[in-house]
Design a protein around this motif. Structure first.
Motif, mmCIF file in Angstrom:
data_model
loop_
_atom_site.group_PDB
_atom_site.id
_atom_site.type_symbol
_atom_site.label_atom_id
_atom_site.label_comp_id
_atom_site.label_asym_id
_atom_site.label_seq_id
_atom_site.Cartn_x
_atom_site.Cartn_y
_atom_site.Cartn_z
ATOM 1 N N ALA A 30 -1.820 1.489 30.151
ATOM 2 C CA ALA A 30 -0.544 1.097 29.543
ATOM 3 C C ALA A 30 0.575 2.026 30.018
ATOM 4 O O ALA A 30 1.694 1.569 30.313
ATOM 5 N N PHE A 31 0.290 3.326 30.111
ATOM 6 C CA PHE A 31 1.286 4.284 30.609
ATOM 7 C C PHE A 31 1.703 3.924 32.034
ATOM 8 O O PHE A 31 2.899 3.876 32.353
ATOM 9 N N PHE A 32 0.731 3.681 32.915
ATOM 10 C CA PHE A 32 1.049 3.320 34.303
ATOM 11 C C PHE A 32 1.804 1.988 34.360
ATOM 12 O O PHE A 32 2.716 1.818 35.165
ATOM 13 N N PHE A 33 1.420 1.035 33.513
ATOM 14 C CA PHE A 33 2.080 -0.274 33.469
ATOM 15 C C PHE A 33 3.556 -0.102 33.086
ATOM 16 O O PHE A 33 4.448 -0.672 33.708
ATOM 17 N N ILE A 34 3.809 0.701 32.067
ATOM 18 C CA ILE A 34 5.183 0.972 31.642
ATOM 19 C C ILE A 34 5.948 1.694 32.748
ATOM 20 O O ILE A 34 7.121 1.397 33.000
ATOM 21 N N LEU A 36 5.485 1.307 35.915
ATOM 22 C CA LEU A 36 5.820 0.271 36.896
ATOM 23 C C LEU A 36 7.022 -0.548 36.431
ATOM 24 O O LEU A 36 7.908 -0.863 37.231
ATOM 25 N N ILE A 37 7.049 -0.898 35.164
ATOM 26 C CA ILE A 37 8.184 -1.662 34.635
ATOM 27 C C ILE A 37 9.470 -0.849 34.747
ATOM 28 O O ILE A 37 10.507 -1.360 35.173
ATOM 29 N N ARG A 38 9.390 0.428 34.389
ATOM 30 C CA ARG A 38 10.574 1.298 34.464
ATOM 31 C C ARG A 38 11.024 1.491 35.914
ATOM 32 O O ARG A 38 12.205 1.685 36.171
ATOM 33 N N MET A 46 9.379 1.287 43.008
ATOM 34 C CA MET A 46 8.473 0.245 42.547
ATOM 35 C C MET A 46 7.633 -0.298 43.701
ATOM 36 O O MET A 46 6.436 -0.532 43.545
ATOM 37 N N ALA A 47 8.255 -0.494 44.843
ATOM 38 C CA ALA A 47 7.534 -1.022 46.002
ATOM 39 C C ALA A 47 6.369 -0.115 46.381
ATOM 40 O O ALA A 47 5.272 -0.582 46.679
ATOM 41 N N ILE A 48 6.599 1.180 46.323
ATOM 42 C CA ILE A 48 5.544 2.134 46.671
ATOM 43 C C ILE A 48 4.491 2.201 45.572
ATOM 44 O O ILE A 48 3.292 2.128 45.837
ATOM 45 N N LEU A 49 4.941 2.323 44.317
ATOM 46 C CA LEU A 49 3.988 2.419 43.200
ATOM 47 C C LEU A 49 3.151 1.151 43.037
ATOM 48 O O LEU A 49 1.984 1.218 42.666
ATOM 49 N N ALA A 50 3.758 0.005 43.298
ATOM 50 C CA ALA A 50 3.068 -1.267 43.078
ATOM 51 C C ALA A 50 2.300 -1.761 44.298
ATOM 52 O O ALA A 50 1.715 -2.842 44.258
ATOM 53 N N THR A 142 -5.846 -0.434 38.163
ATOM 54 C CA THR A 142 -5.921 -1.499 37.161
ATOM 55 C C THR A 142 -4.519 -1.896 36.706
ATOM 56 O O THR A 142 -4.207 -3.089 36.599
ATOM 57 N N ALA A 143 -3.674 -0.918 36.432
ATOM 58 C CA ALA A 143 -2.303 -1.215 36.001
ATOM 59 C C ALA A 143 -1.539 -1.991 37.066
ATOM 60 O O ALA A 143 -0.817 -2.944 36.746
ATOM 61 N N THR A 144 -1.696 -1.608 38.346
ATOM 62 C CA THR A 144 -0.963 -2.312 39.404
ATOM 63 C C THR A 144 -1.476 -3.743 39.573
ATOM 64 O O THR A 144 -0.691 -4.647 39.835
#
Length: 185
Positions: A30-34, A36-38, A46-50, A142-144
Protein backbone atom coordinates in the motif's frame (compact mmCIF):
# COMPACT_ATOMS: atom_id res chain seq x y z
CA UNK A 1 -21.58 -26.53 -6.84
CA UNK A 2 -20.60 -22.90 -7.49
CA UNK A 3 -21.46 -21.98 -3.90
CA UNK A 4 -18.85 -24.41 -2.54
CA UNK A 5 -16.24 -22.91 -4.87
CA UNK A 6 -17.09 -19.41 -3.71
CA UNK A 7 -17.00 -20.44 -0.06
CA UNK A 8 -13.64 -22.11 -0.64
CA UNK A 9 -12.29 -18.88 -2.11
CA UNK A 10 -13.67 -16.81 0.77
CA UNK A 11 -12.17 -19.28 3.26
CA UNK A 12 -8.82 -19.03 1.43
CA UNK A 13 -8.91 -15.22 1.73
CA UNK A 14 -9.89 -15.40 5.40
CA UNK A 15 -7.08 -17.84 6.22
CA UNK A 16 -4.56 -15.75 4.27
CA UNK A 17 -5.39 -12.68 6.35
CA UNK A 18 -4.23 -14.54 9.44
CA UNK A 19 -0.91 -15.75 7.99
CA UNK A 20 2.26 -14.27 9.35
CA UNK A 21 3.58 -11.61 7.05
CA UNK A 22 0.26 -10.62 5.44
CA UNK A 23 -0.31 -7.35 7.31
CA UNK A 24 3.26 -5.98 6.98
CA UNK A 25 3.44 -7.04 3.32
CA UNK A 26 0.04 -5.52 2.55
CA UNK A 27 1.01 -2.29 4.30
CA UNK A 28 4.32 -2.05 2.42
CA UNK A 29 2.54 -2.70 -0.89
CA UNK A 30 0.00 0.00 0.00
CA UNK A 31 2.89 2.38 0.79
CA UNK A 32 4.52 1.71 -2.60
CA UNK A 33 1.12 2.03 -4.34
CA UNK A 34 0.54 5.43 -2.72
CA UNK A 35 4.08 6.44 -3.69
CA UNK A 36 3.25 5.57 -7.32
CA UNK A 37 0.06 7.63 -7.18
CA UNK A 38 1.92 10.58 -5.67
CA UNK A 39 4.61 10.27 -8.37
CA UNK A 40 1.98 10.78 -11.10
CA UNK A 41 2.54 14.53 -10.93
CA UNK A 42 6.26 13.99 -11.60
CA UNK A 43 6.01 12.06 -14.87
CA UNK A 44 9.66 10.98 -15.14
CA UNK A 45 9.68 9.76 -11.55
CA UNK A 46 6.49 7.80 -12.17
CA UNK A 47 7.83 6.40 -15.44
CA UNK A 48 10.90 5.07 -13.67
CA UNK A 49 9.11 3.83 -10.54
CA UNK A 50 6.33 2.18 -12.53
CA UNK A 51 8.61 0.53 -15.12
CA UNK A 52 8.11 -3.10 -13.95
CA UNK A 53 4.34 -2.58 -13.95
CA UNK A 54 4.42 -0.79 -17.30
CA UNK A 55 6.31 -3.74 -18.77
CA UNK A 56 3.71 -6.16 -17.32
CA UNK A 57 0.84 -3.95 -18.60
CA UNK A 58 2.18 -3.83 -22.14
CA UNK A 59 3.13 -7.51 -22.04
CA UNK A 60 -0.48 -8.36 -21.12
CA UNK A 61 -1.69 -6.51 -24.24
CA UNK A 62 0.99 -8.22 -26.34
CA UNK A 63 0.27 -11.78 -25.11
CA UNK A 64 -3.52 -11.49 -25.43
CA UNK A 65 -3.07 -9.91 -28.88
CA UNK A 66 -0.79 -12.78 -29.89
CA UNK A 67 -3.28 -15.38 -28.64
CA UNK A 68 -6.18 -13.65 -30.43
CA UNK A 69 -4.17 -13.35 -33.66
CA UNK A 70 -4.07 -9.56 -33.72
CA UNK A 71 -0.49 -9.72 -35.04
CA UNK A 72 1.51 -7.54 -32.63
CA UNK A 73 3.65 -5.14 -34.64
CA UNK A 74 5.46 -3.11 -32.01
CA UNK A 75 6.29 -3.12 -28.30
CA UNK A 76 7.78 -0.28 -26.29
CA UNK A 77 8.11 0.63 -22.63
CA UNK A 78 10.21 3.73 -23.25
CA UNK A 79 8.33 6.76 -21.89
CA UNK A 80 7.72 9.56 -24.34
CA UNK A 81 5.95 12.87 -24.27
CA UNK A 82 2.88 13.35 -26.44
CA UNK A 83 1.60 16.92 -26.16
CA UNK A 84 0.76 17.57 -22.50
CA UNK A 85 0.78 13.88 -21.52
CA UNK A 86 3.28 11.09 -21.23
CA UNK A 87 2.92 7.68 -22.85
CA UNK A 88 4.68 5.15 -20.62
CA UNK A 89 4.48 2.28 -23.11
CA UNK A 90 2.56 0.96 -26.06
CA UNK A 91 1.90 -2.08 -28.17
CA UNK A 92 0.71 -1.82 -31.76
CA UNK A 93 -1.15 -4.46 -33.76
CA UNK A 94 -1.90 -5.16 -37.41
CA UNK A 95 -5.23 -6.95 -36.89
CA UNK A 96 -7.27 -5.47 -34.05
CA UNK A 97 -10.96 -5.98 -34.72
CA UNK A 98 -14.29 -5.52 -33.03
CA UNK A 99 -14.12 -9.19 -31.99
CA UNK A 100 -10.73 -9.12 -30.24
CA UNK A 101 -10.47 -5.42 -29.36
CA UNK A 102 -12.02 -5.50 -25.88
CA UNK A 103 -10.00 -8.51 -24.78
CA UNK A 104 -6.73 -6.95 -25.92
CA UNK A 105 -7.51 -3.48 -24.57
CA UNK A 106 -8.60 -4.76 -21.15
CA UNK A 107 -5.92 -7.46 -20.83
CA UNK A 108 -4.01 -5.64 -18.04
CA UNK A 109 -6.90 -6.39 -15.66
CA UNK A 110 -5.47 -9.91 -15.60
CA UNK A 111 -2.51 -8.52 -13.65
CA UNK A 112 -4.61 -8.32 -10.46
CA UNK A 113 -4.38 -12.07 -9.80
CA UNK A 114 -0.65 -11.89 -10.55
CA UNK A 115 -0.29 -9.21 -7.90
CA UNK A 116 -2.18 -11.36 -5.39
CA UNK A 117 0.01 -14.36 -6.19
CA UNK A 118 3.15 -12.25 -5.76
CA UNK A 119 1.90 -11.09 -2.36
CA UNK A 120 0.99 -14.59 -1.18
CA UNK A 121 3.84 -16.63 -2.67
CA UNK A 122 6.78 -14.20 -2.65
CA UNK A 123 6.33 -11.19 -0.34
CA UNK A 124 4.76 -12.99 2.62
CA UNK A 125 7.25 -15.90 2.64
CA UNK A 126 10.13 -13.42 2.33
CA UNK A 127 8.84 -11.61 5.44
CA UNK A 128 8.49 -14.87 7.36
CA UNK A 129 12.02 -15.96 6.37
CA UNK A 130 13.48 -12.58 7.25
CA UNK A 131 14.74 -11.92 3.71
CA UNK A 132 14.20 -8.19 3.90
CA UNK A 133 15.62 -7.21 0.50
CA UNK A 134 13.51 -9.86 -1.23
CA UNK A 135 10.49 -8.70 0.78
CA UNK A 136 11.02 -5.06 -0.25
CA UNK A 137 11.53 -5.97 -3.91
CA UNK A 138 8.55 -8.35 -4.03
CA UNK A 139 6.32 -5.77 -2.36
CA UNK A 140 7.49 -3.04 -4.75
CA UNK A 141 6.95 -5.31 -7.77
CA UNK A 142 3.49 -6.27 -6.49
CA UNK A 143 2.54 -2.61 -6.08
CA UNK A 144 3.69 -1.74 -9.61
CA UNK A 145 1.79 -4.69 -11.09
CA UNK A 146 -1.42 -3.79 -9.23
CA UNK A 147 -0.94 -0.14 -10.24
CA UNK A 148 -0.51 -1.20 -13.88
CA UNK A 149 -3.58 -3.45 -13.89
CA UNK A 150 -5.85 -0.46 -14.46
CA UNK A 151 -6.58 0.04 -18.15
CA UNK A 152 -5.41 3.40 -19.43
CA UNK A 153 -7.83 5.93 -20.92
CA UNK A 154 -6.49 4.89 -24.33
CA UNK A 155 -7.22 1.23 -23.50
CA UNK A 156 -10.79 2.04 -22.47
CA UNK A 157 -11.39 4.06 -25.65
CA UNK A 158 -10.07 1.14 -27.73
CA UNK A 159 -12.34 -1.34 -25.92
CA UNK A 160 -15.62 0.59 -26.25
CA UNK A 161 -16.66 -0.46 -29.80
CA UNK A 162 -15.96 -4.10 -29.02
CA UNK A 163 -17.75 -3.93 -25.68
CA UNK A 164 -20.80 -2.33 -27.32
CA UNK A 165 -20.87 -5.18 -29.85
CA UNK A 166 -20.66 -7.84 -27.11
CA UNK A 167 -23.37 -6.19 -24.98
CA UNK A 168 -25.64 -5.90 -28.04
CA UNK A 169 -25.02 -9.54 -29.05
CA UNK A 170 -25.65 -10.81 -25.51
CA UNK A 171 -28.80 -8.68 -25.21
CA UNK A 172 -30.18 -10.04 -28.48
CA UNK A 173 -29.45 -13.59 -27.37
CA UNK A 174 -31.05 -12.87 -23.99
CA UNK A 175 -34.23 -11.65 -25.66
CA UNK A 176 -34.29 -14.26 -28.42
CA UNK A 177 -33.40 -17.43 -26.54
CA UNK A 178 -35.02 -18.35 -23.24
CA UNK A 179 -32.30 -20.99 -22.68
CA UNK A 180 -29.71 -18.23 -22.28
CA UNK A 181 -31.77 -16.82 -19.41
CA UNK A 182 -31.81 -20.23 -17.74
CA UNK A 183 -27.98 -20.16 -17.51
CA UNK A 184 -28.20 -17.25 -15.10
CA UNK A 185 -30.64 -19.00 -12.73
Amino acid sequence: SPRIGTMGFVEHIRSTLHHSGFVPSFLLIAFFFILLIRACSMRWAMAILALPGTFAHELAHFVVGLILRAEPAGFSVLPRRSGNTWILGEVSFHRISIVNGAFIALAPIMLLPAGWLCLIHIAMPAWVAGHWVAWLLASYFTATVVFASAPSLMDIKAAIPSLIMYVAAFSMCWLAFPIVRSWVH
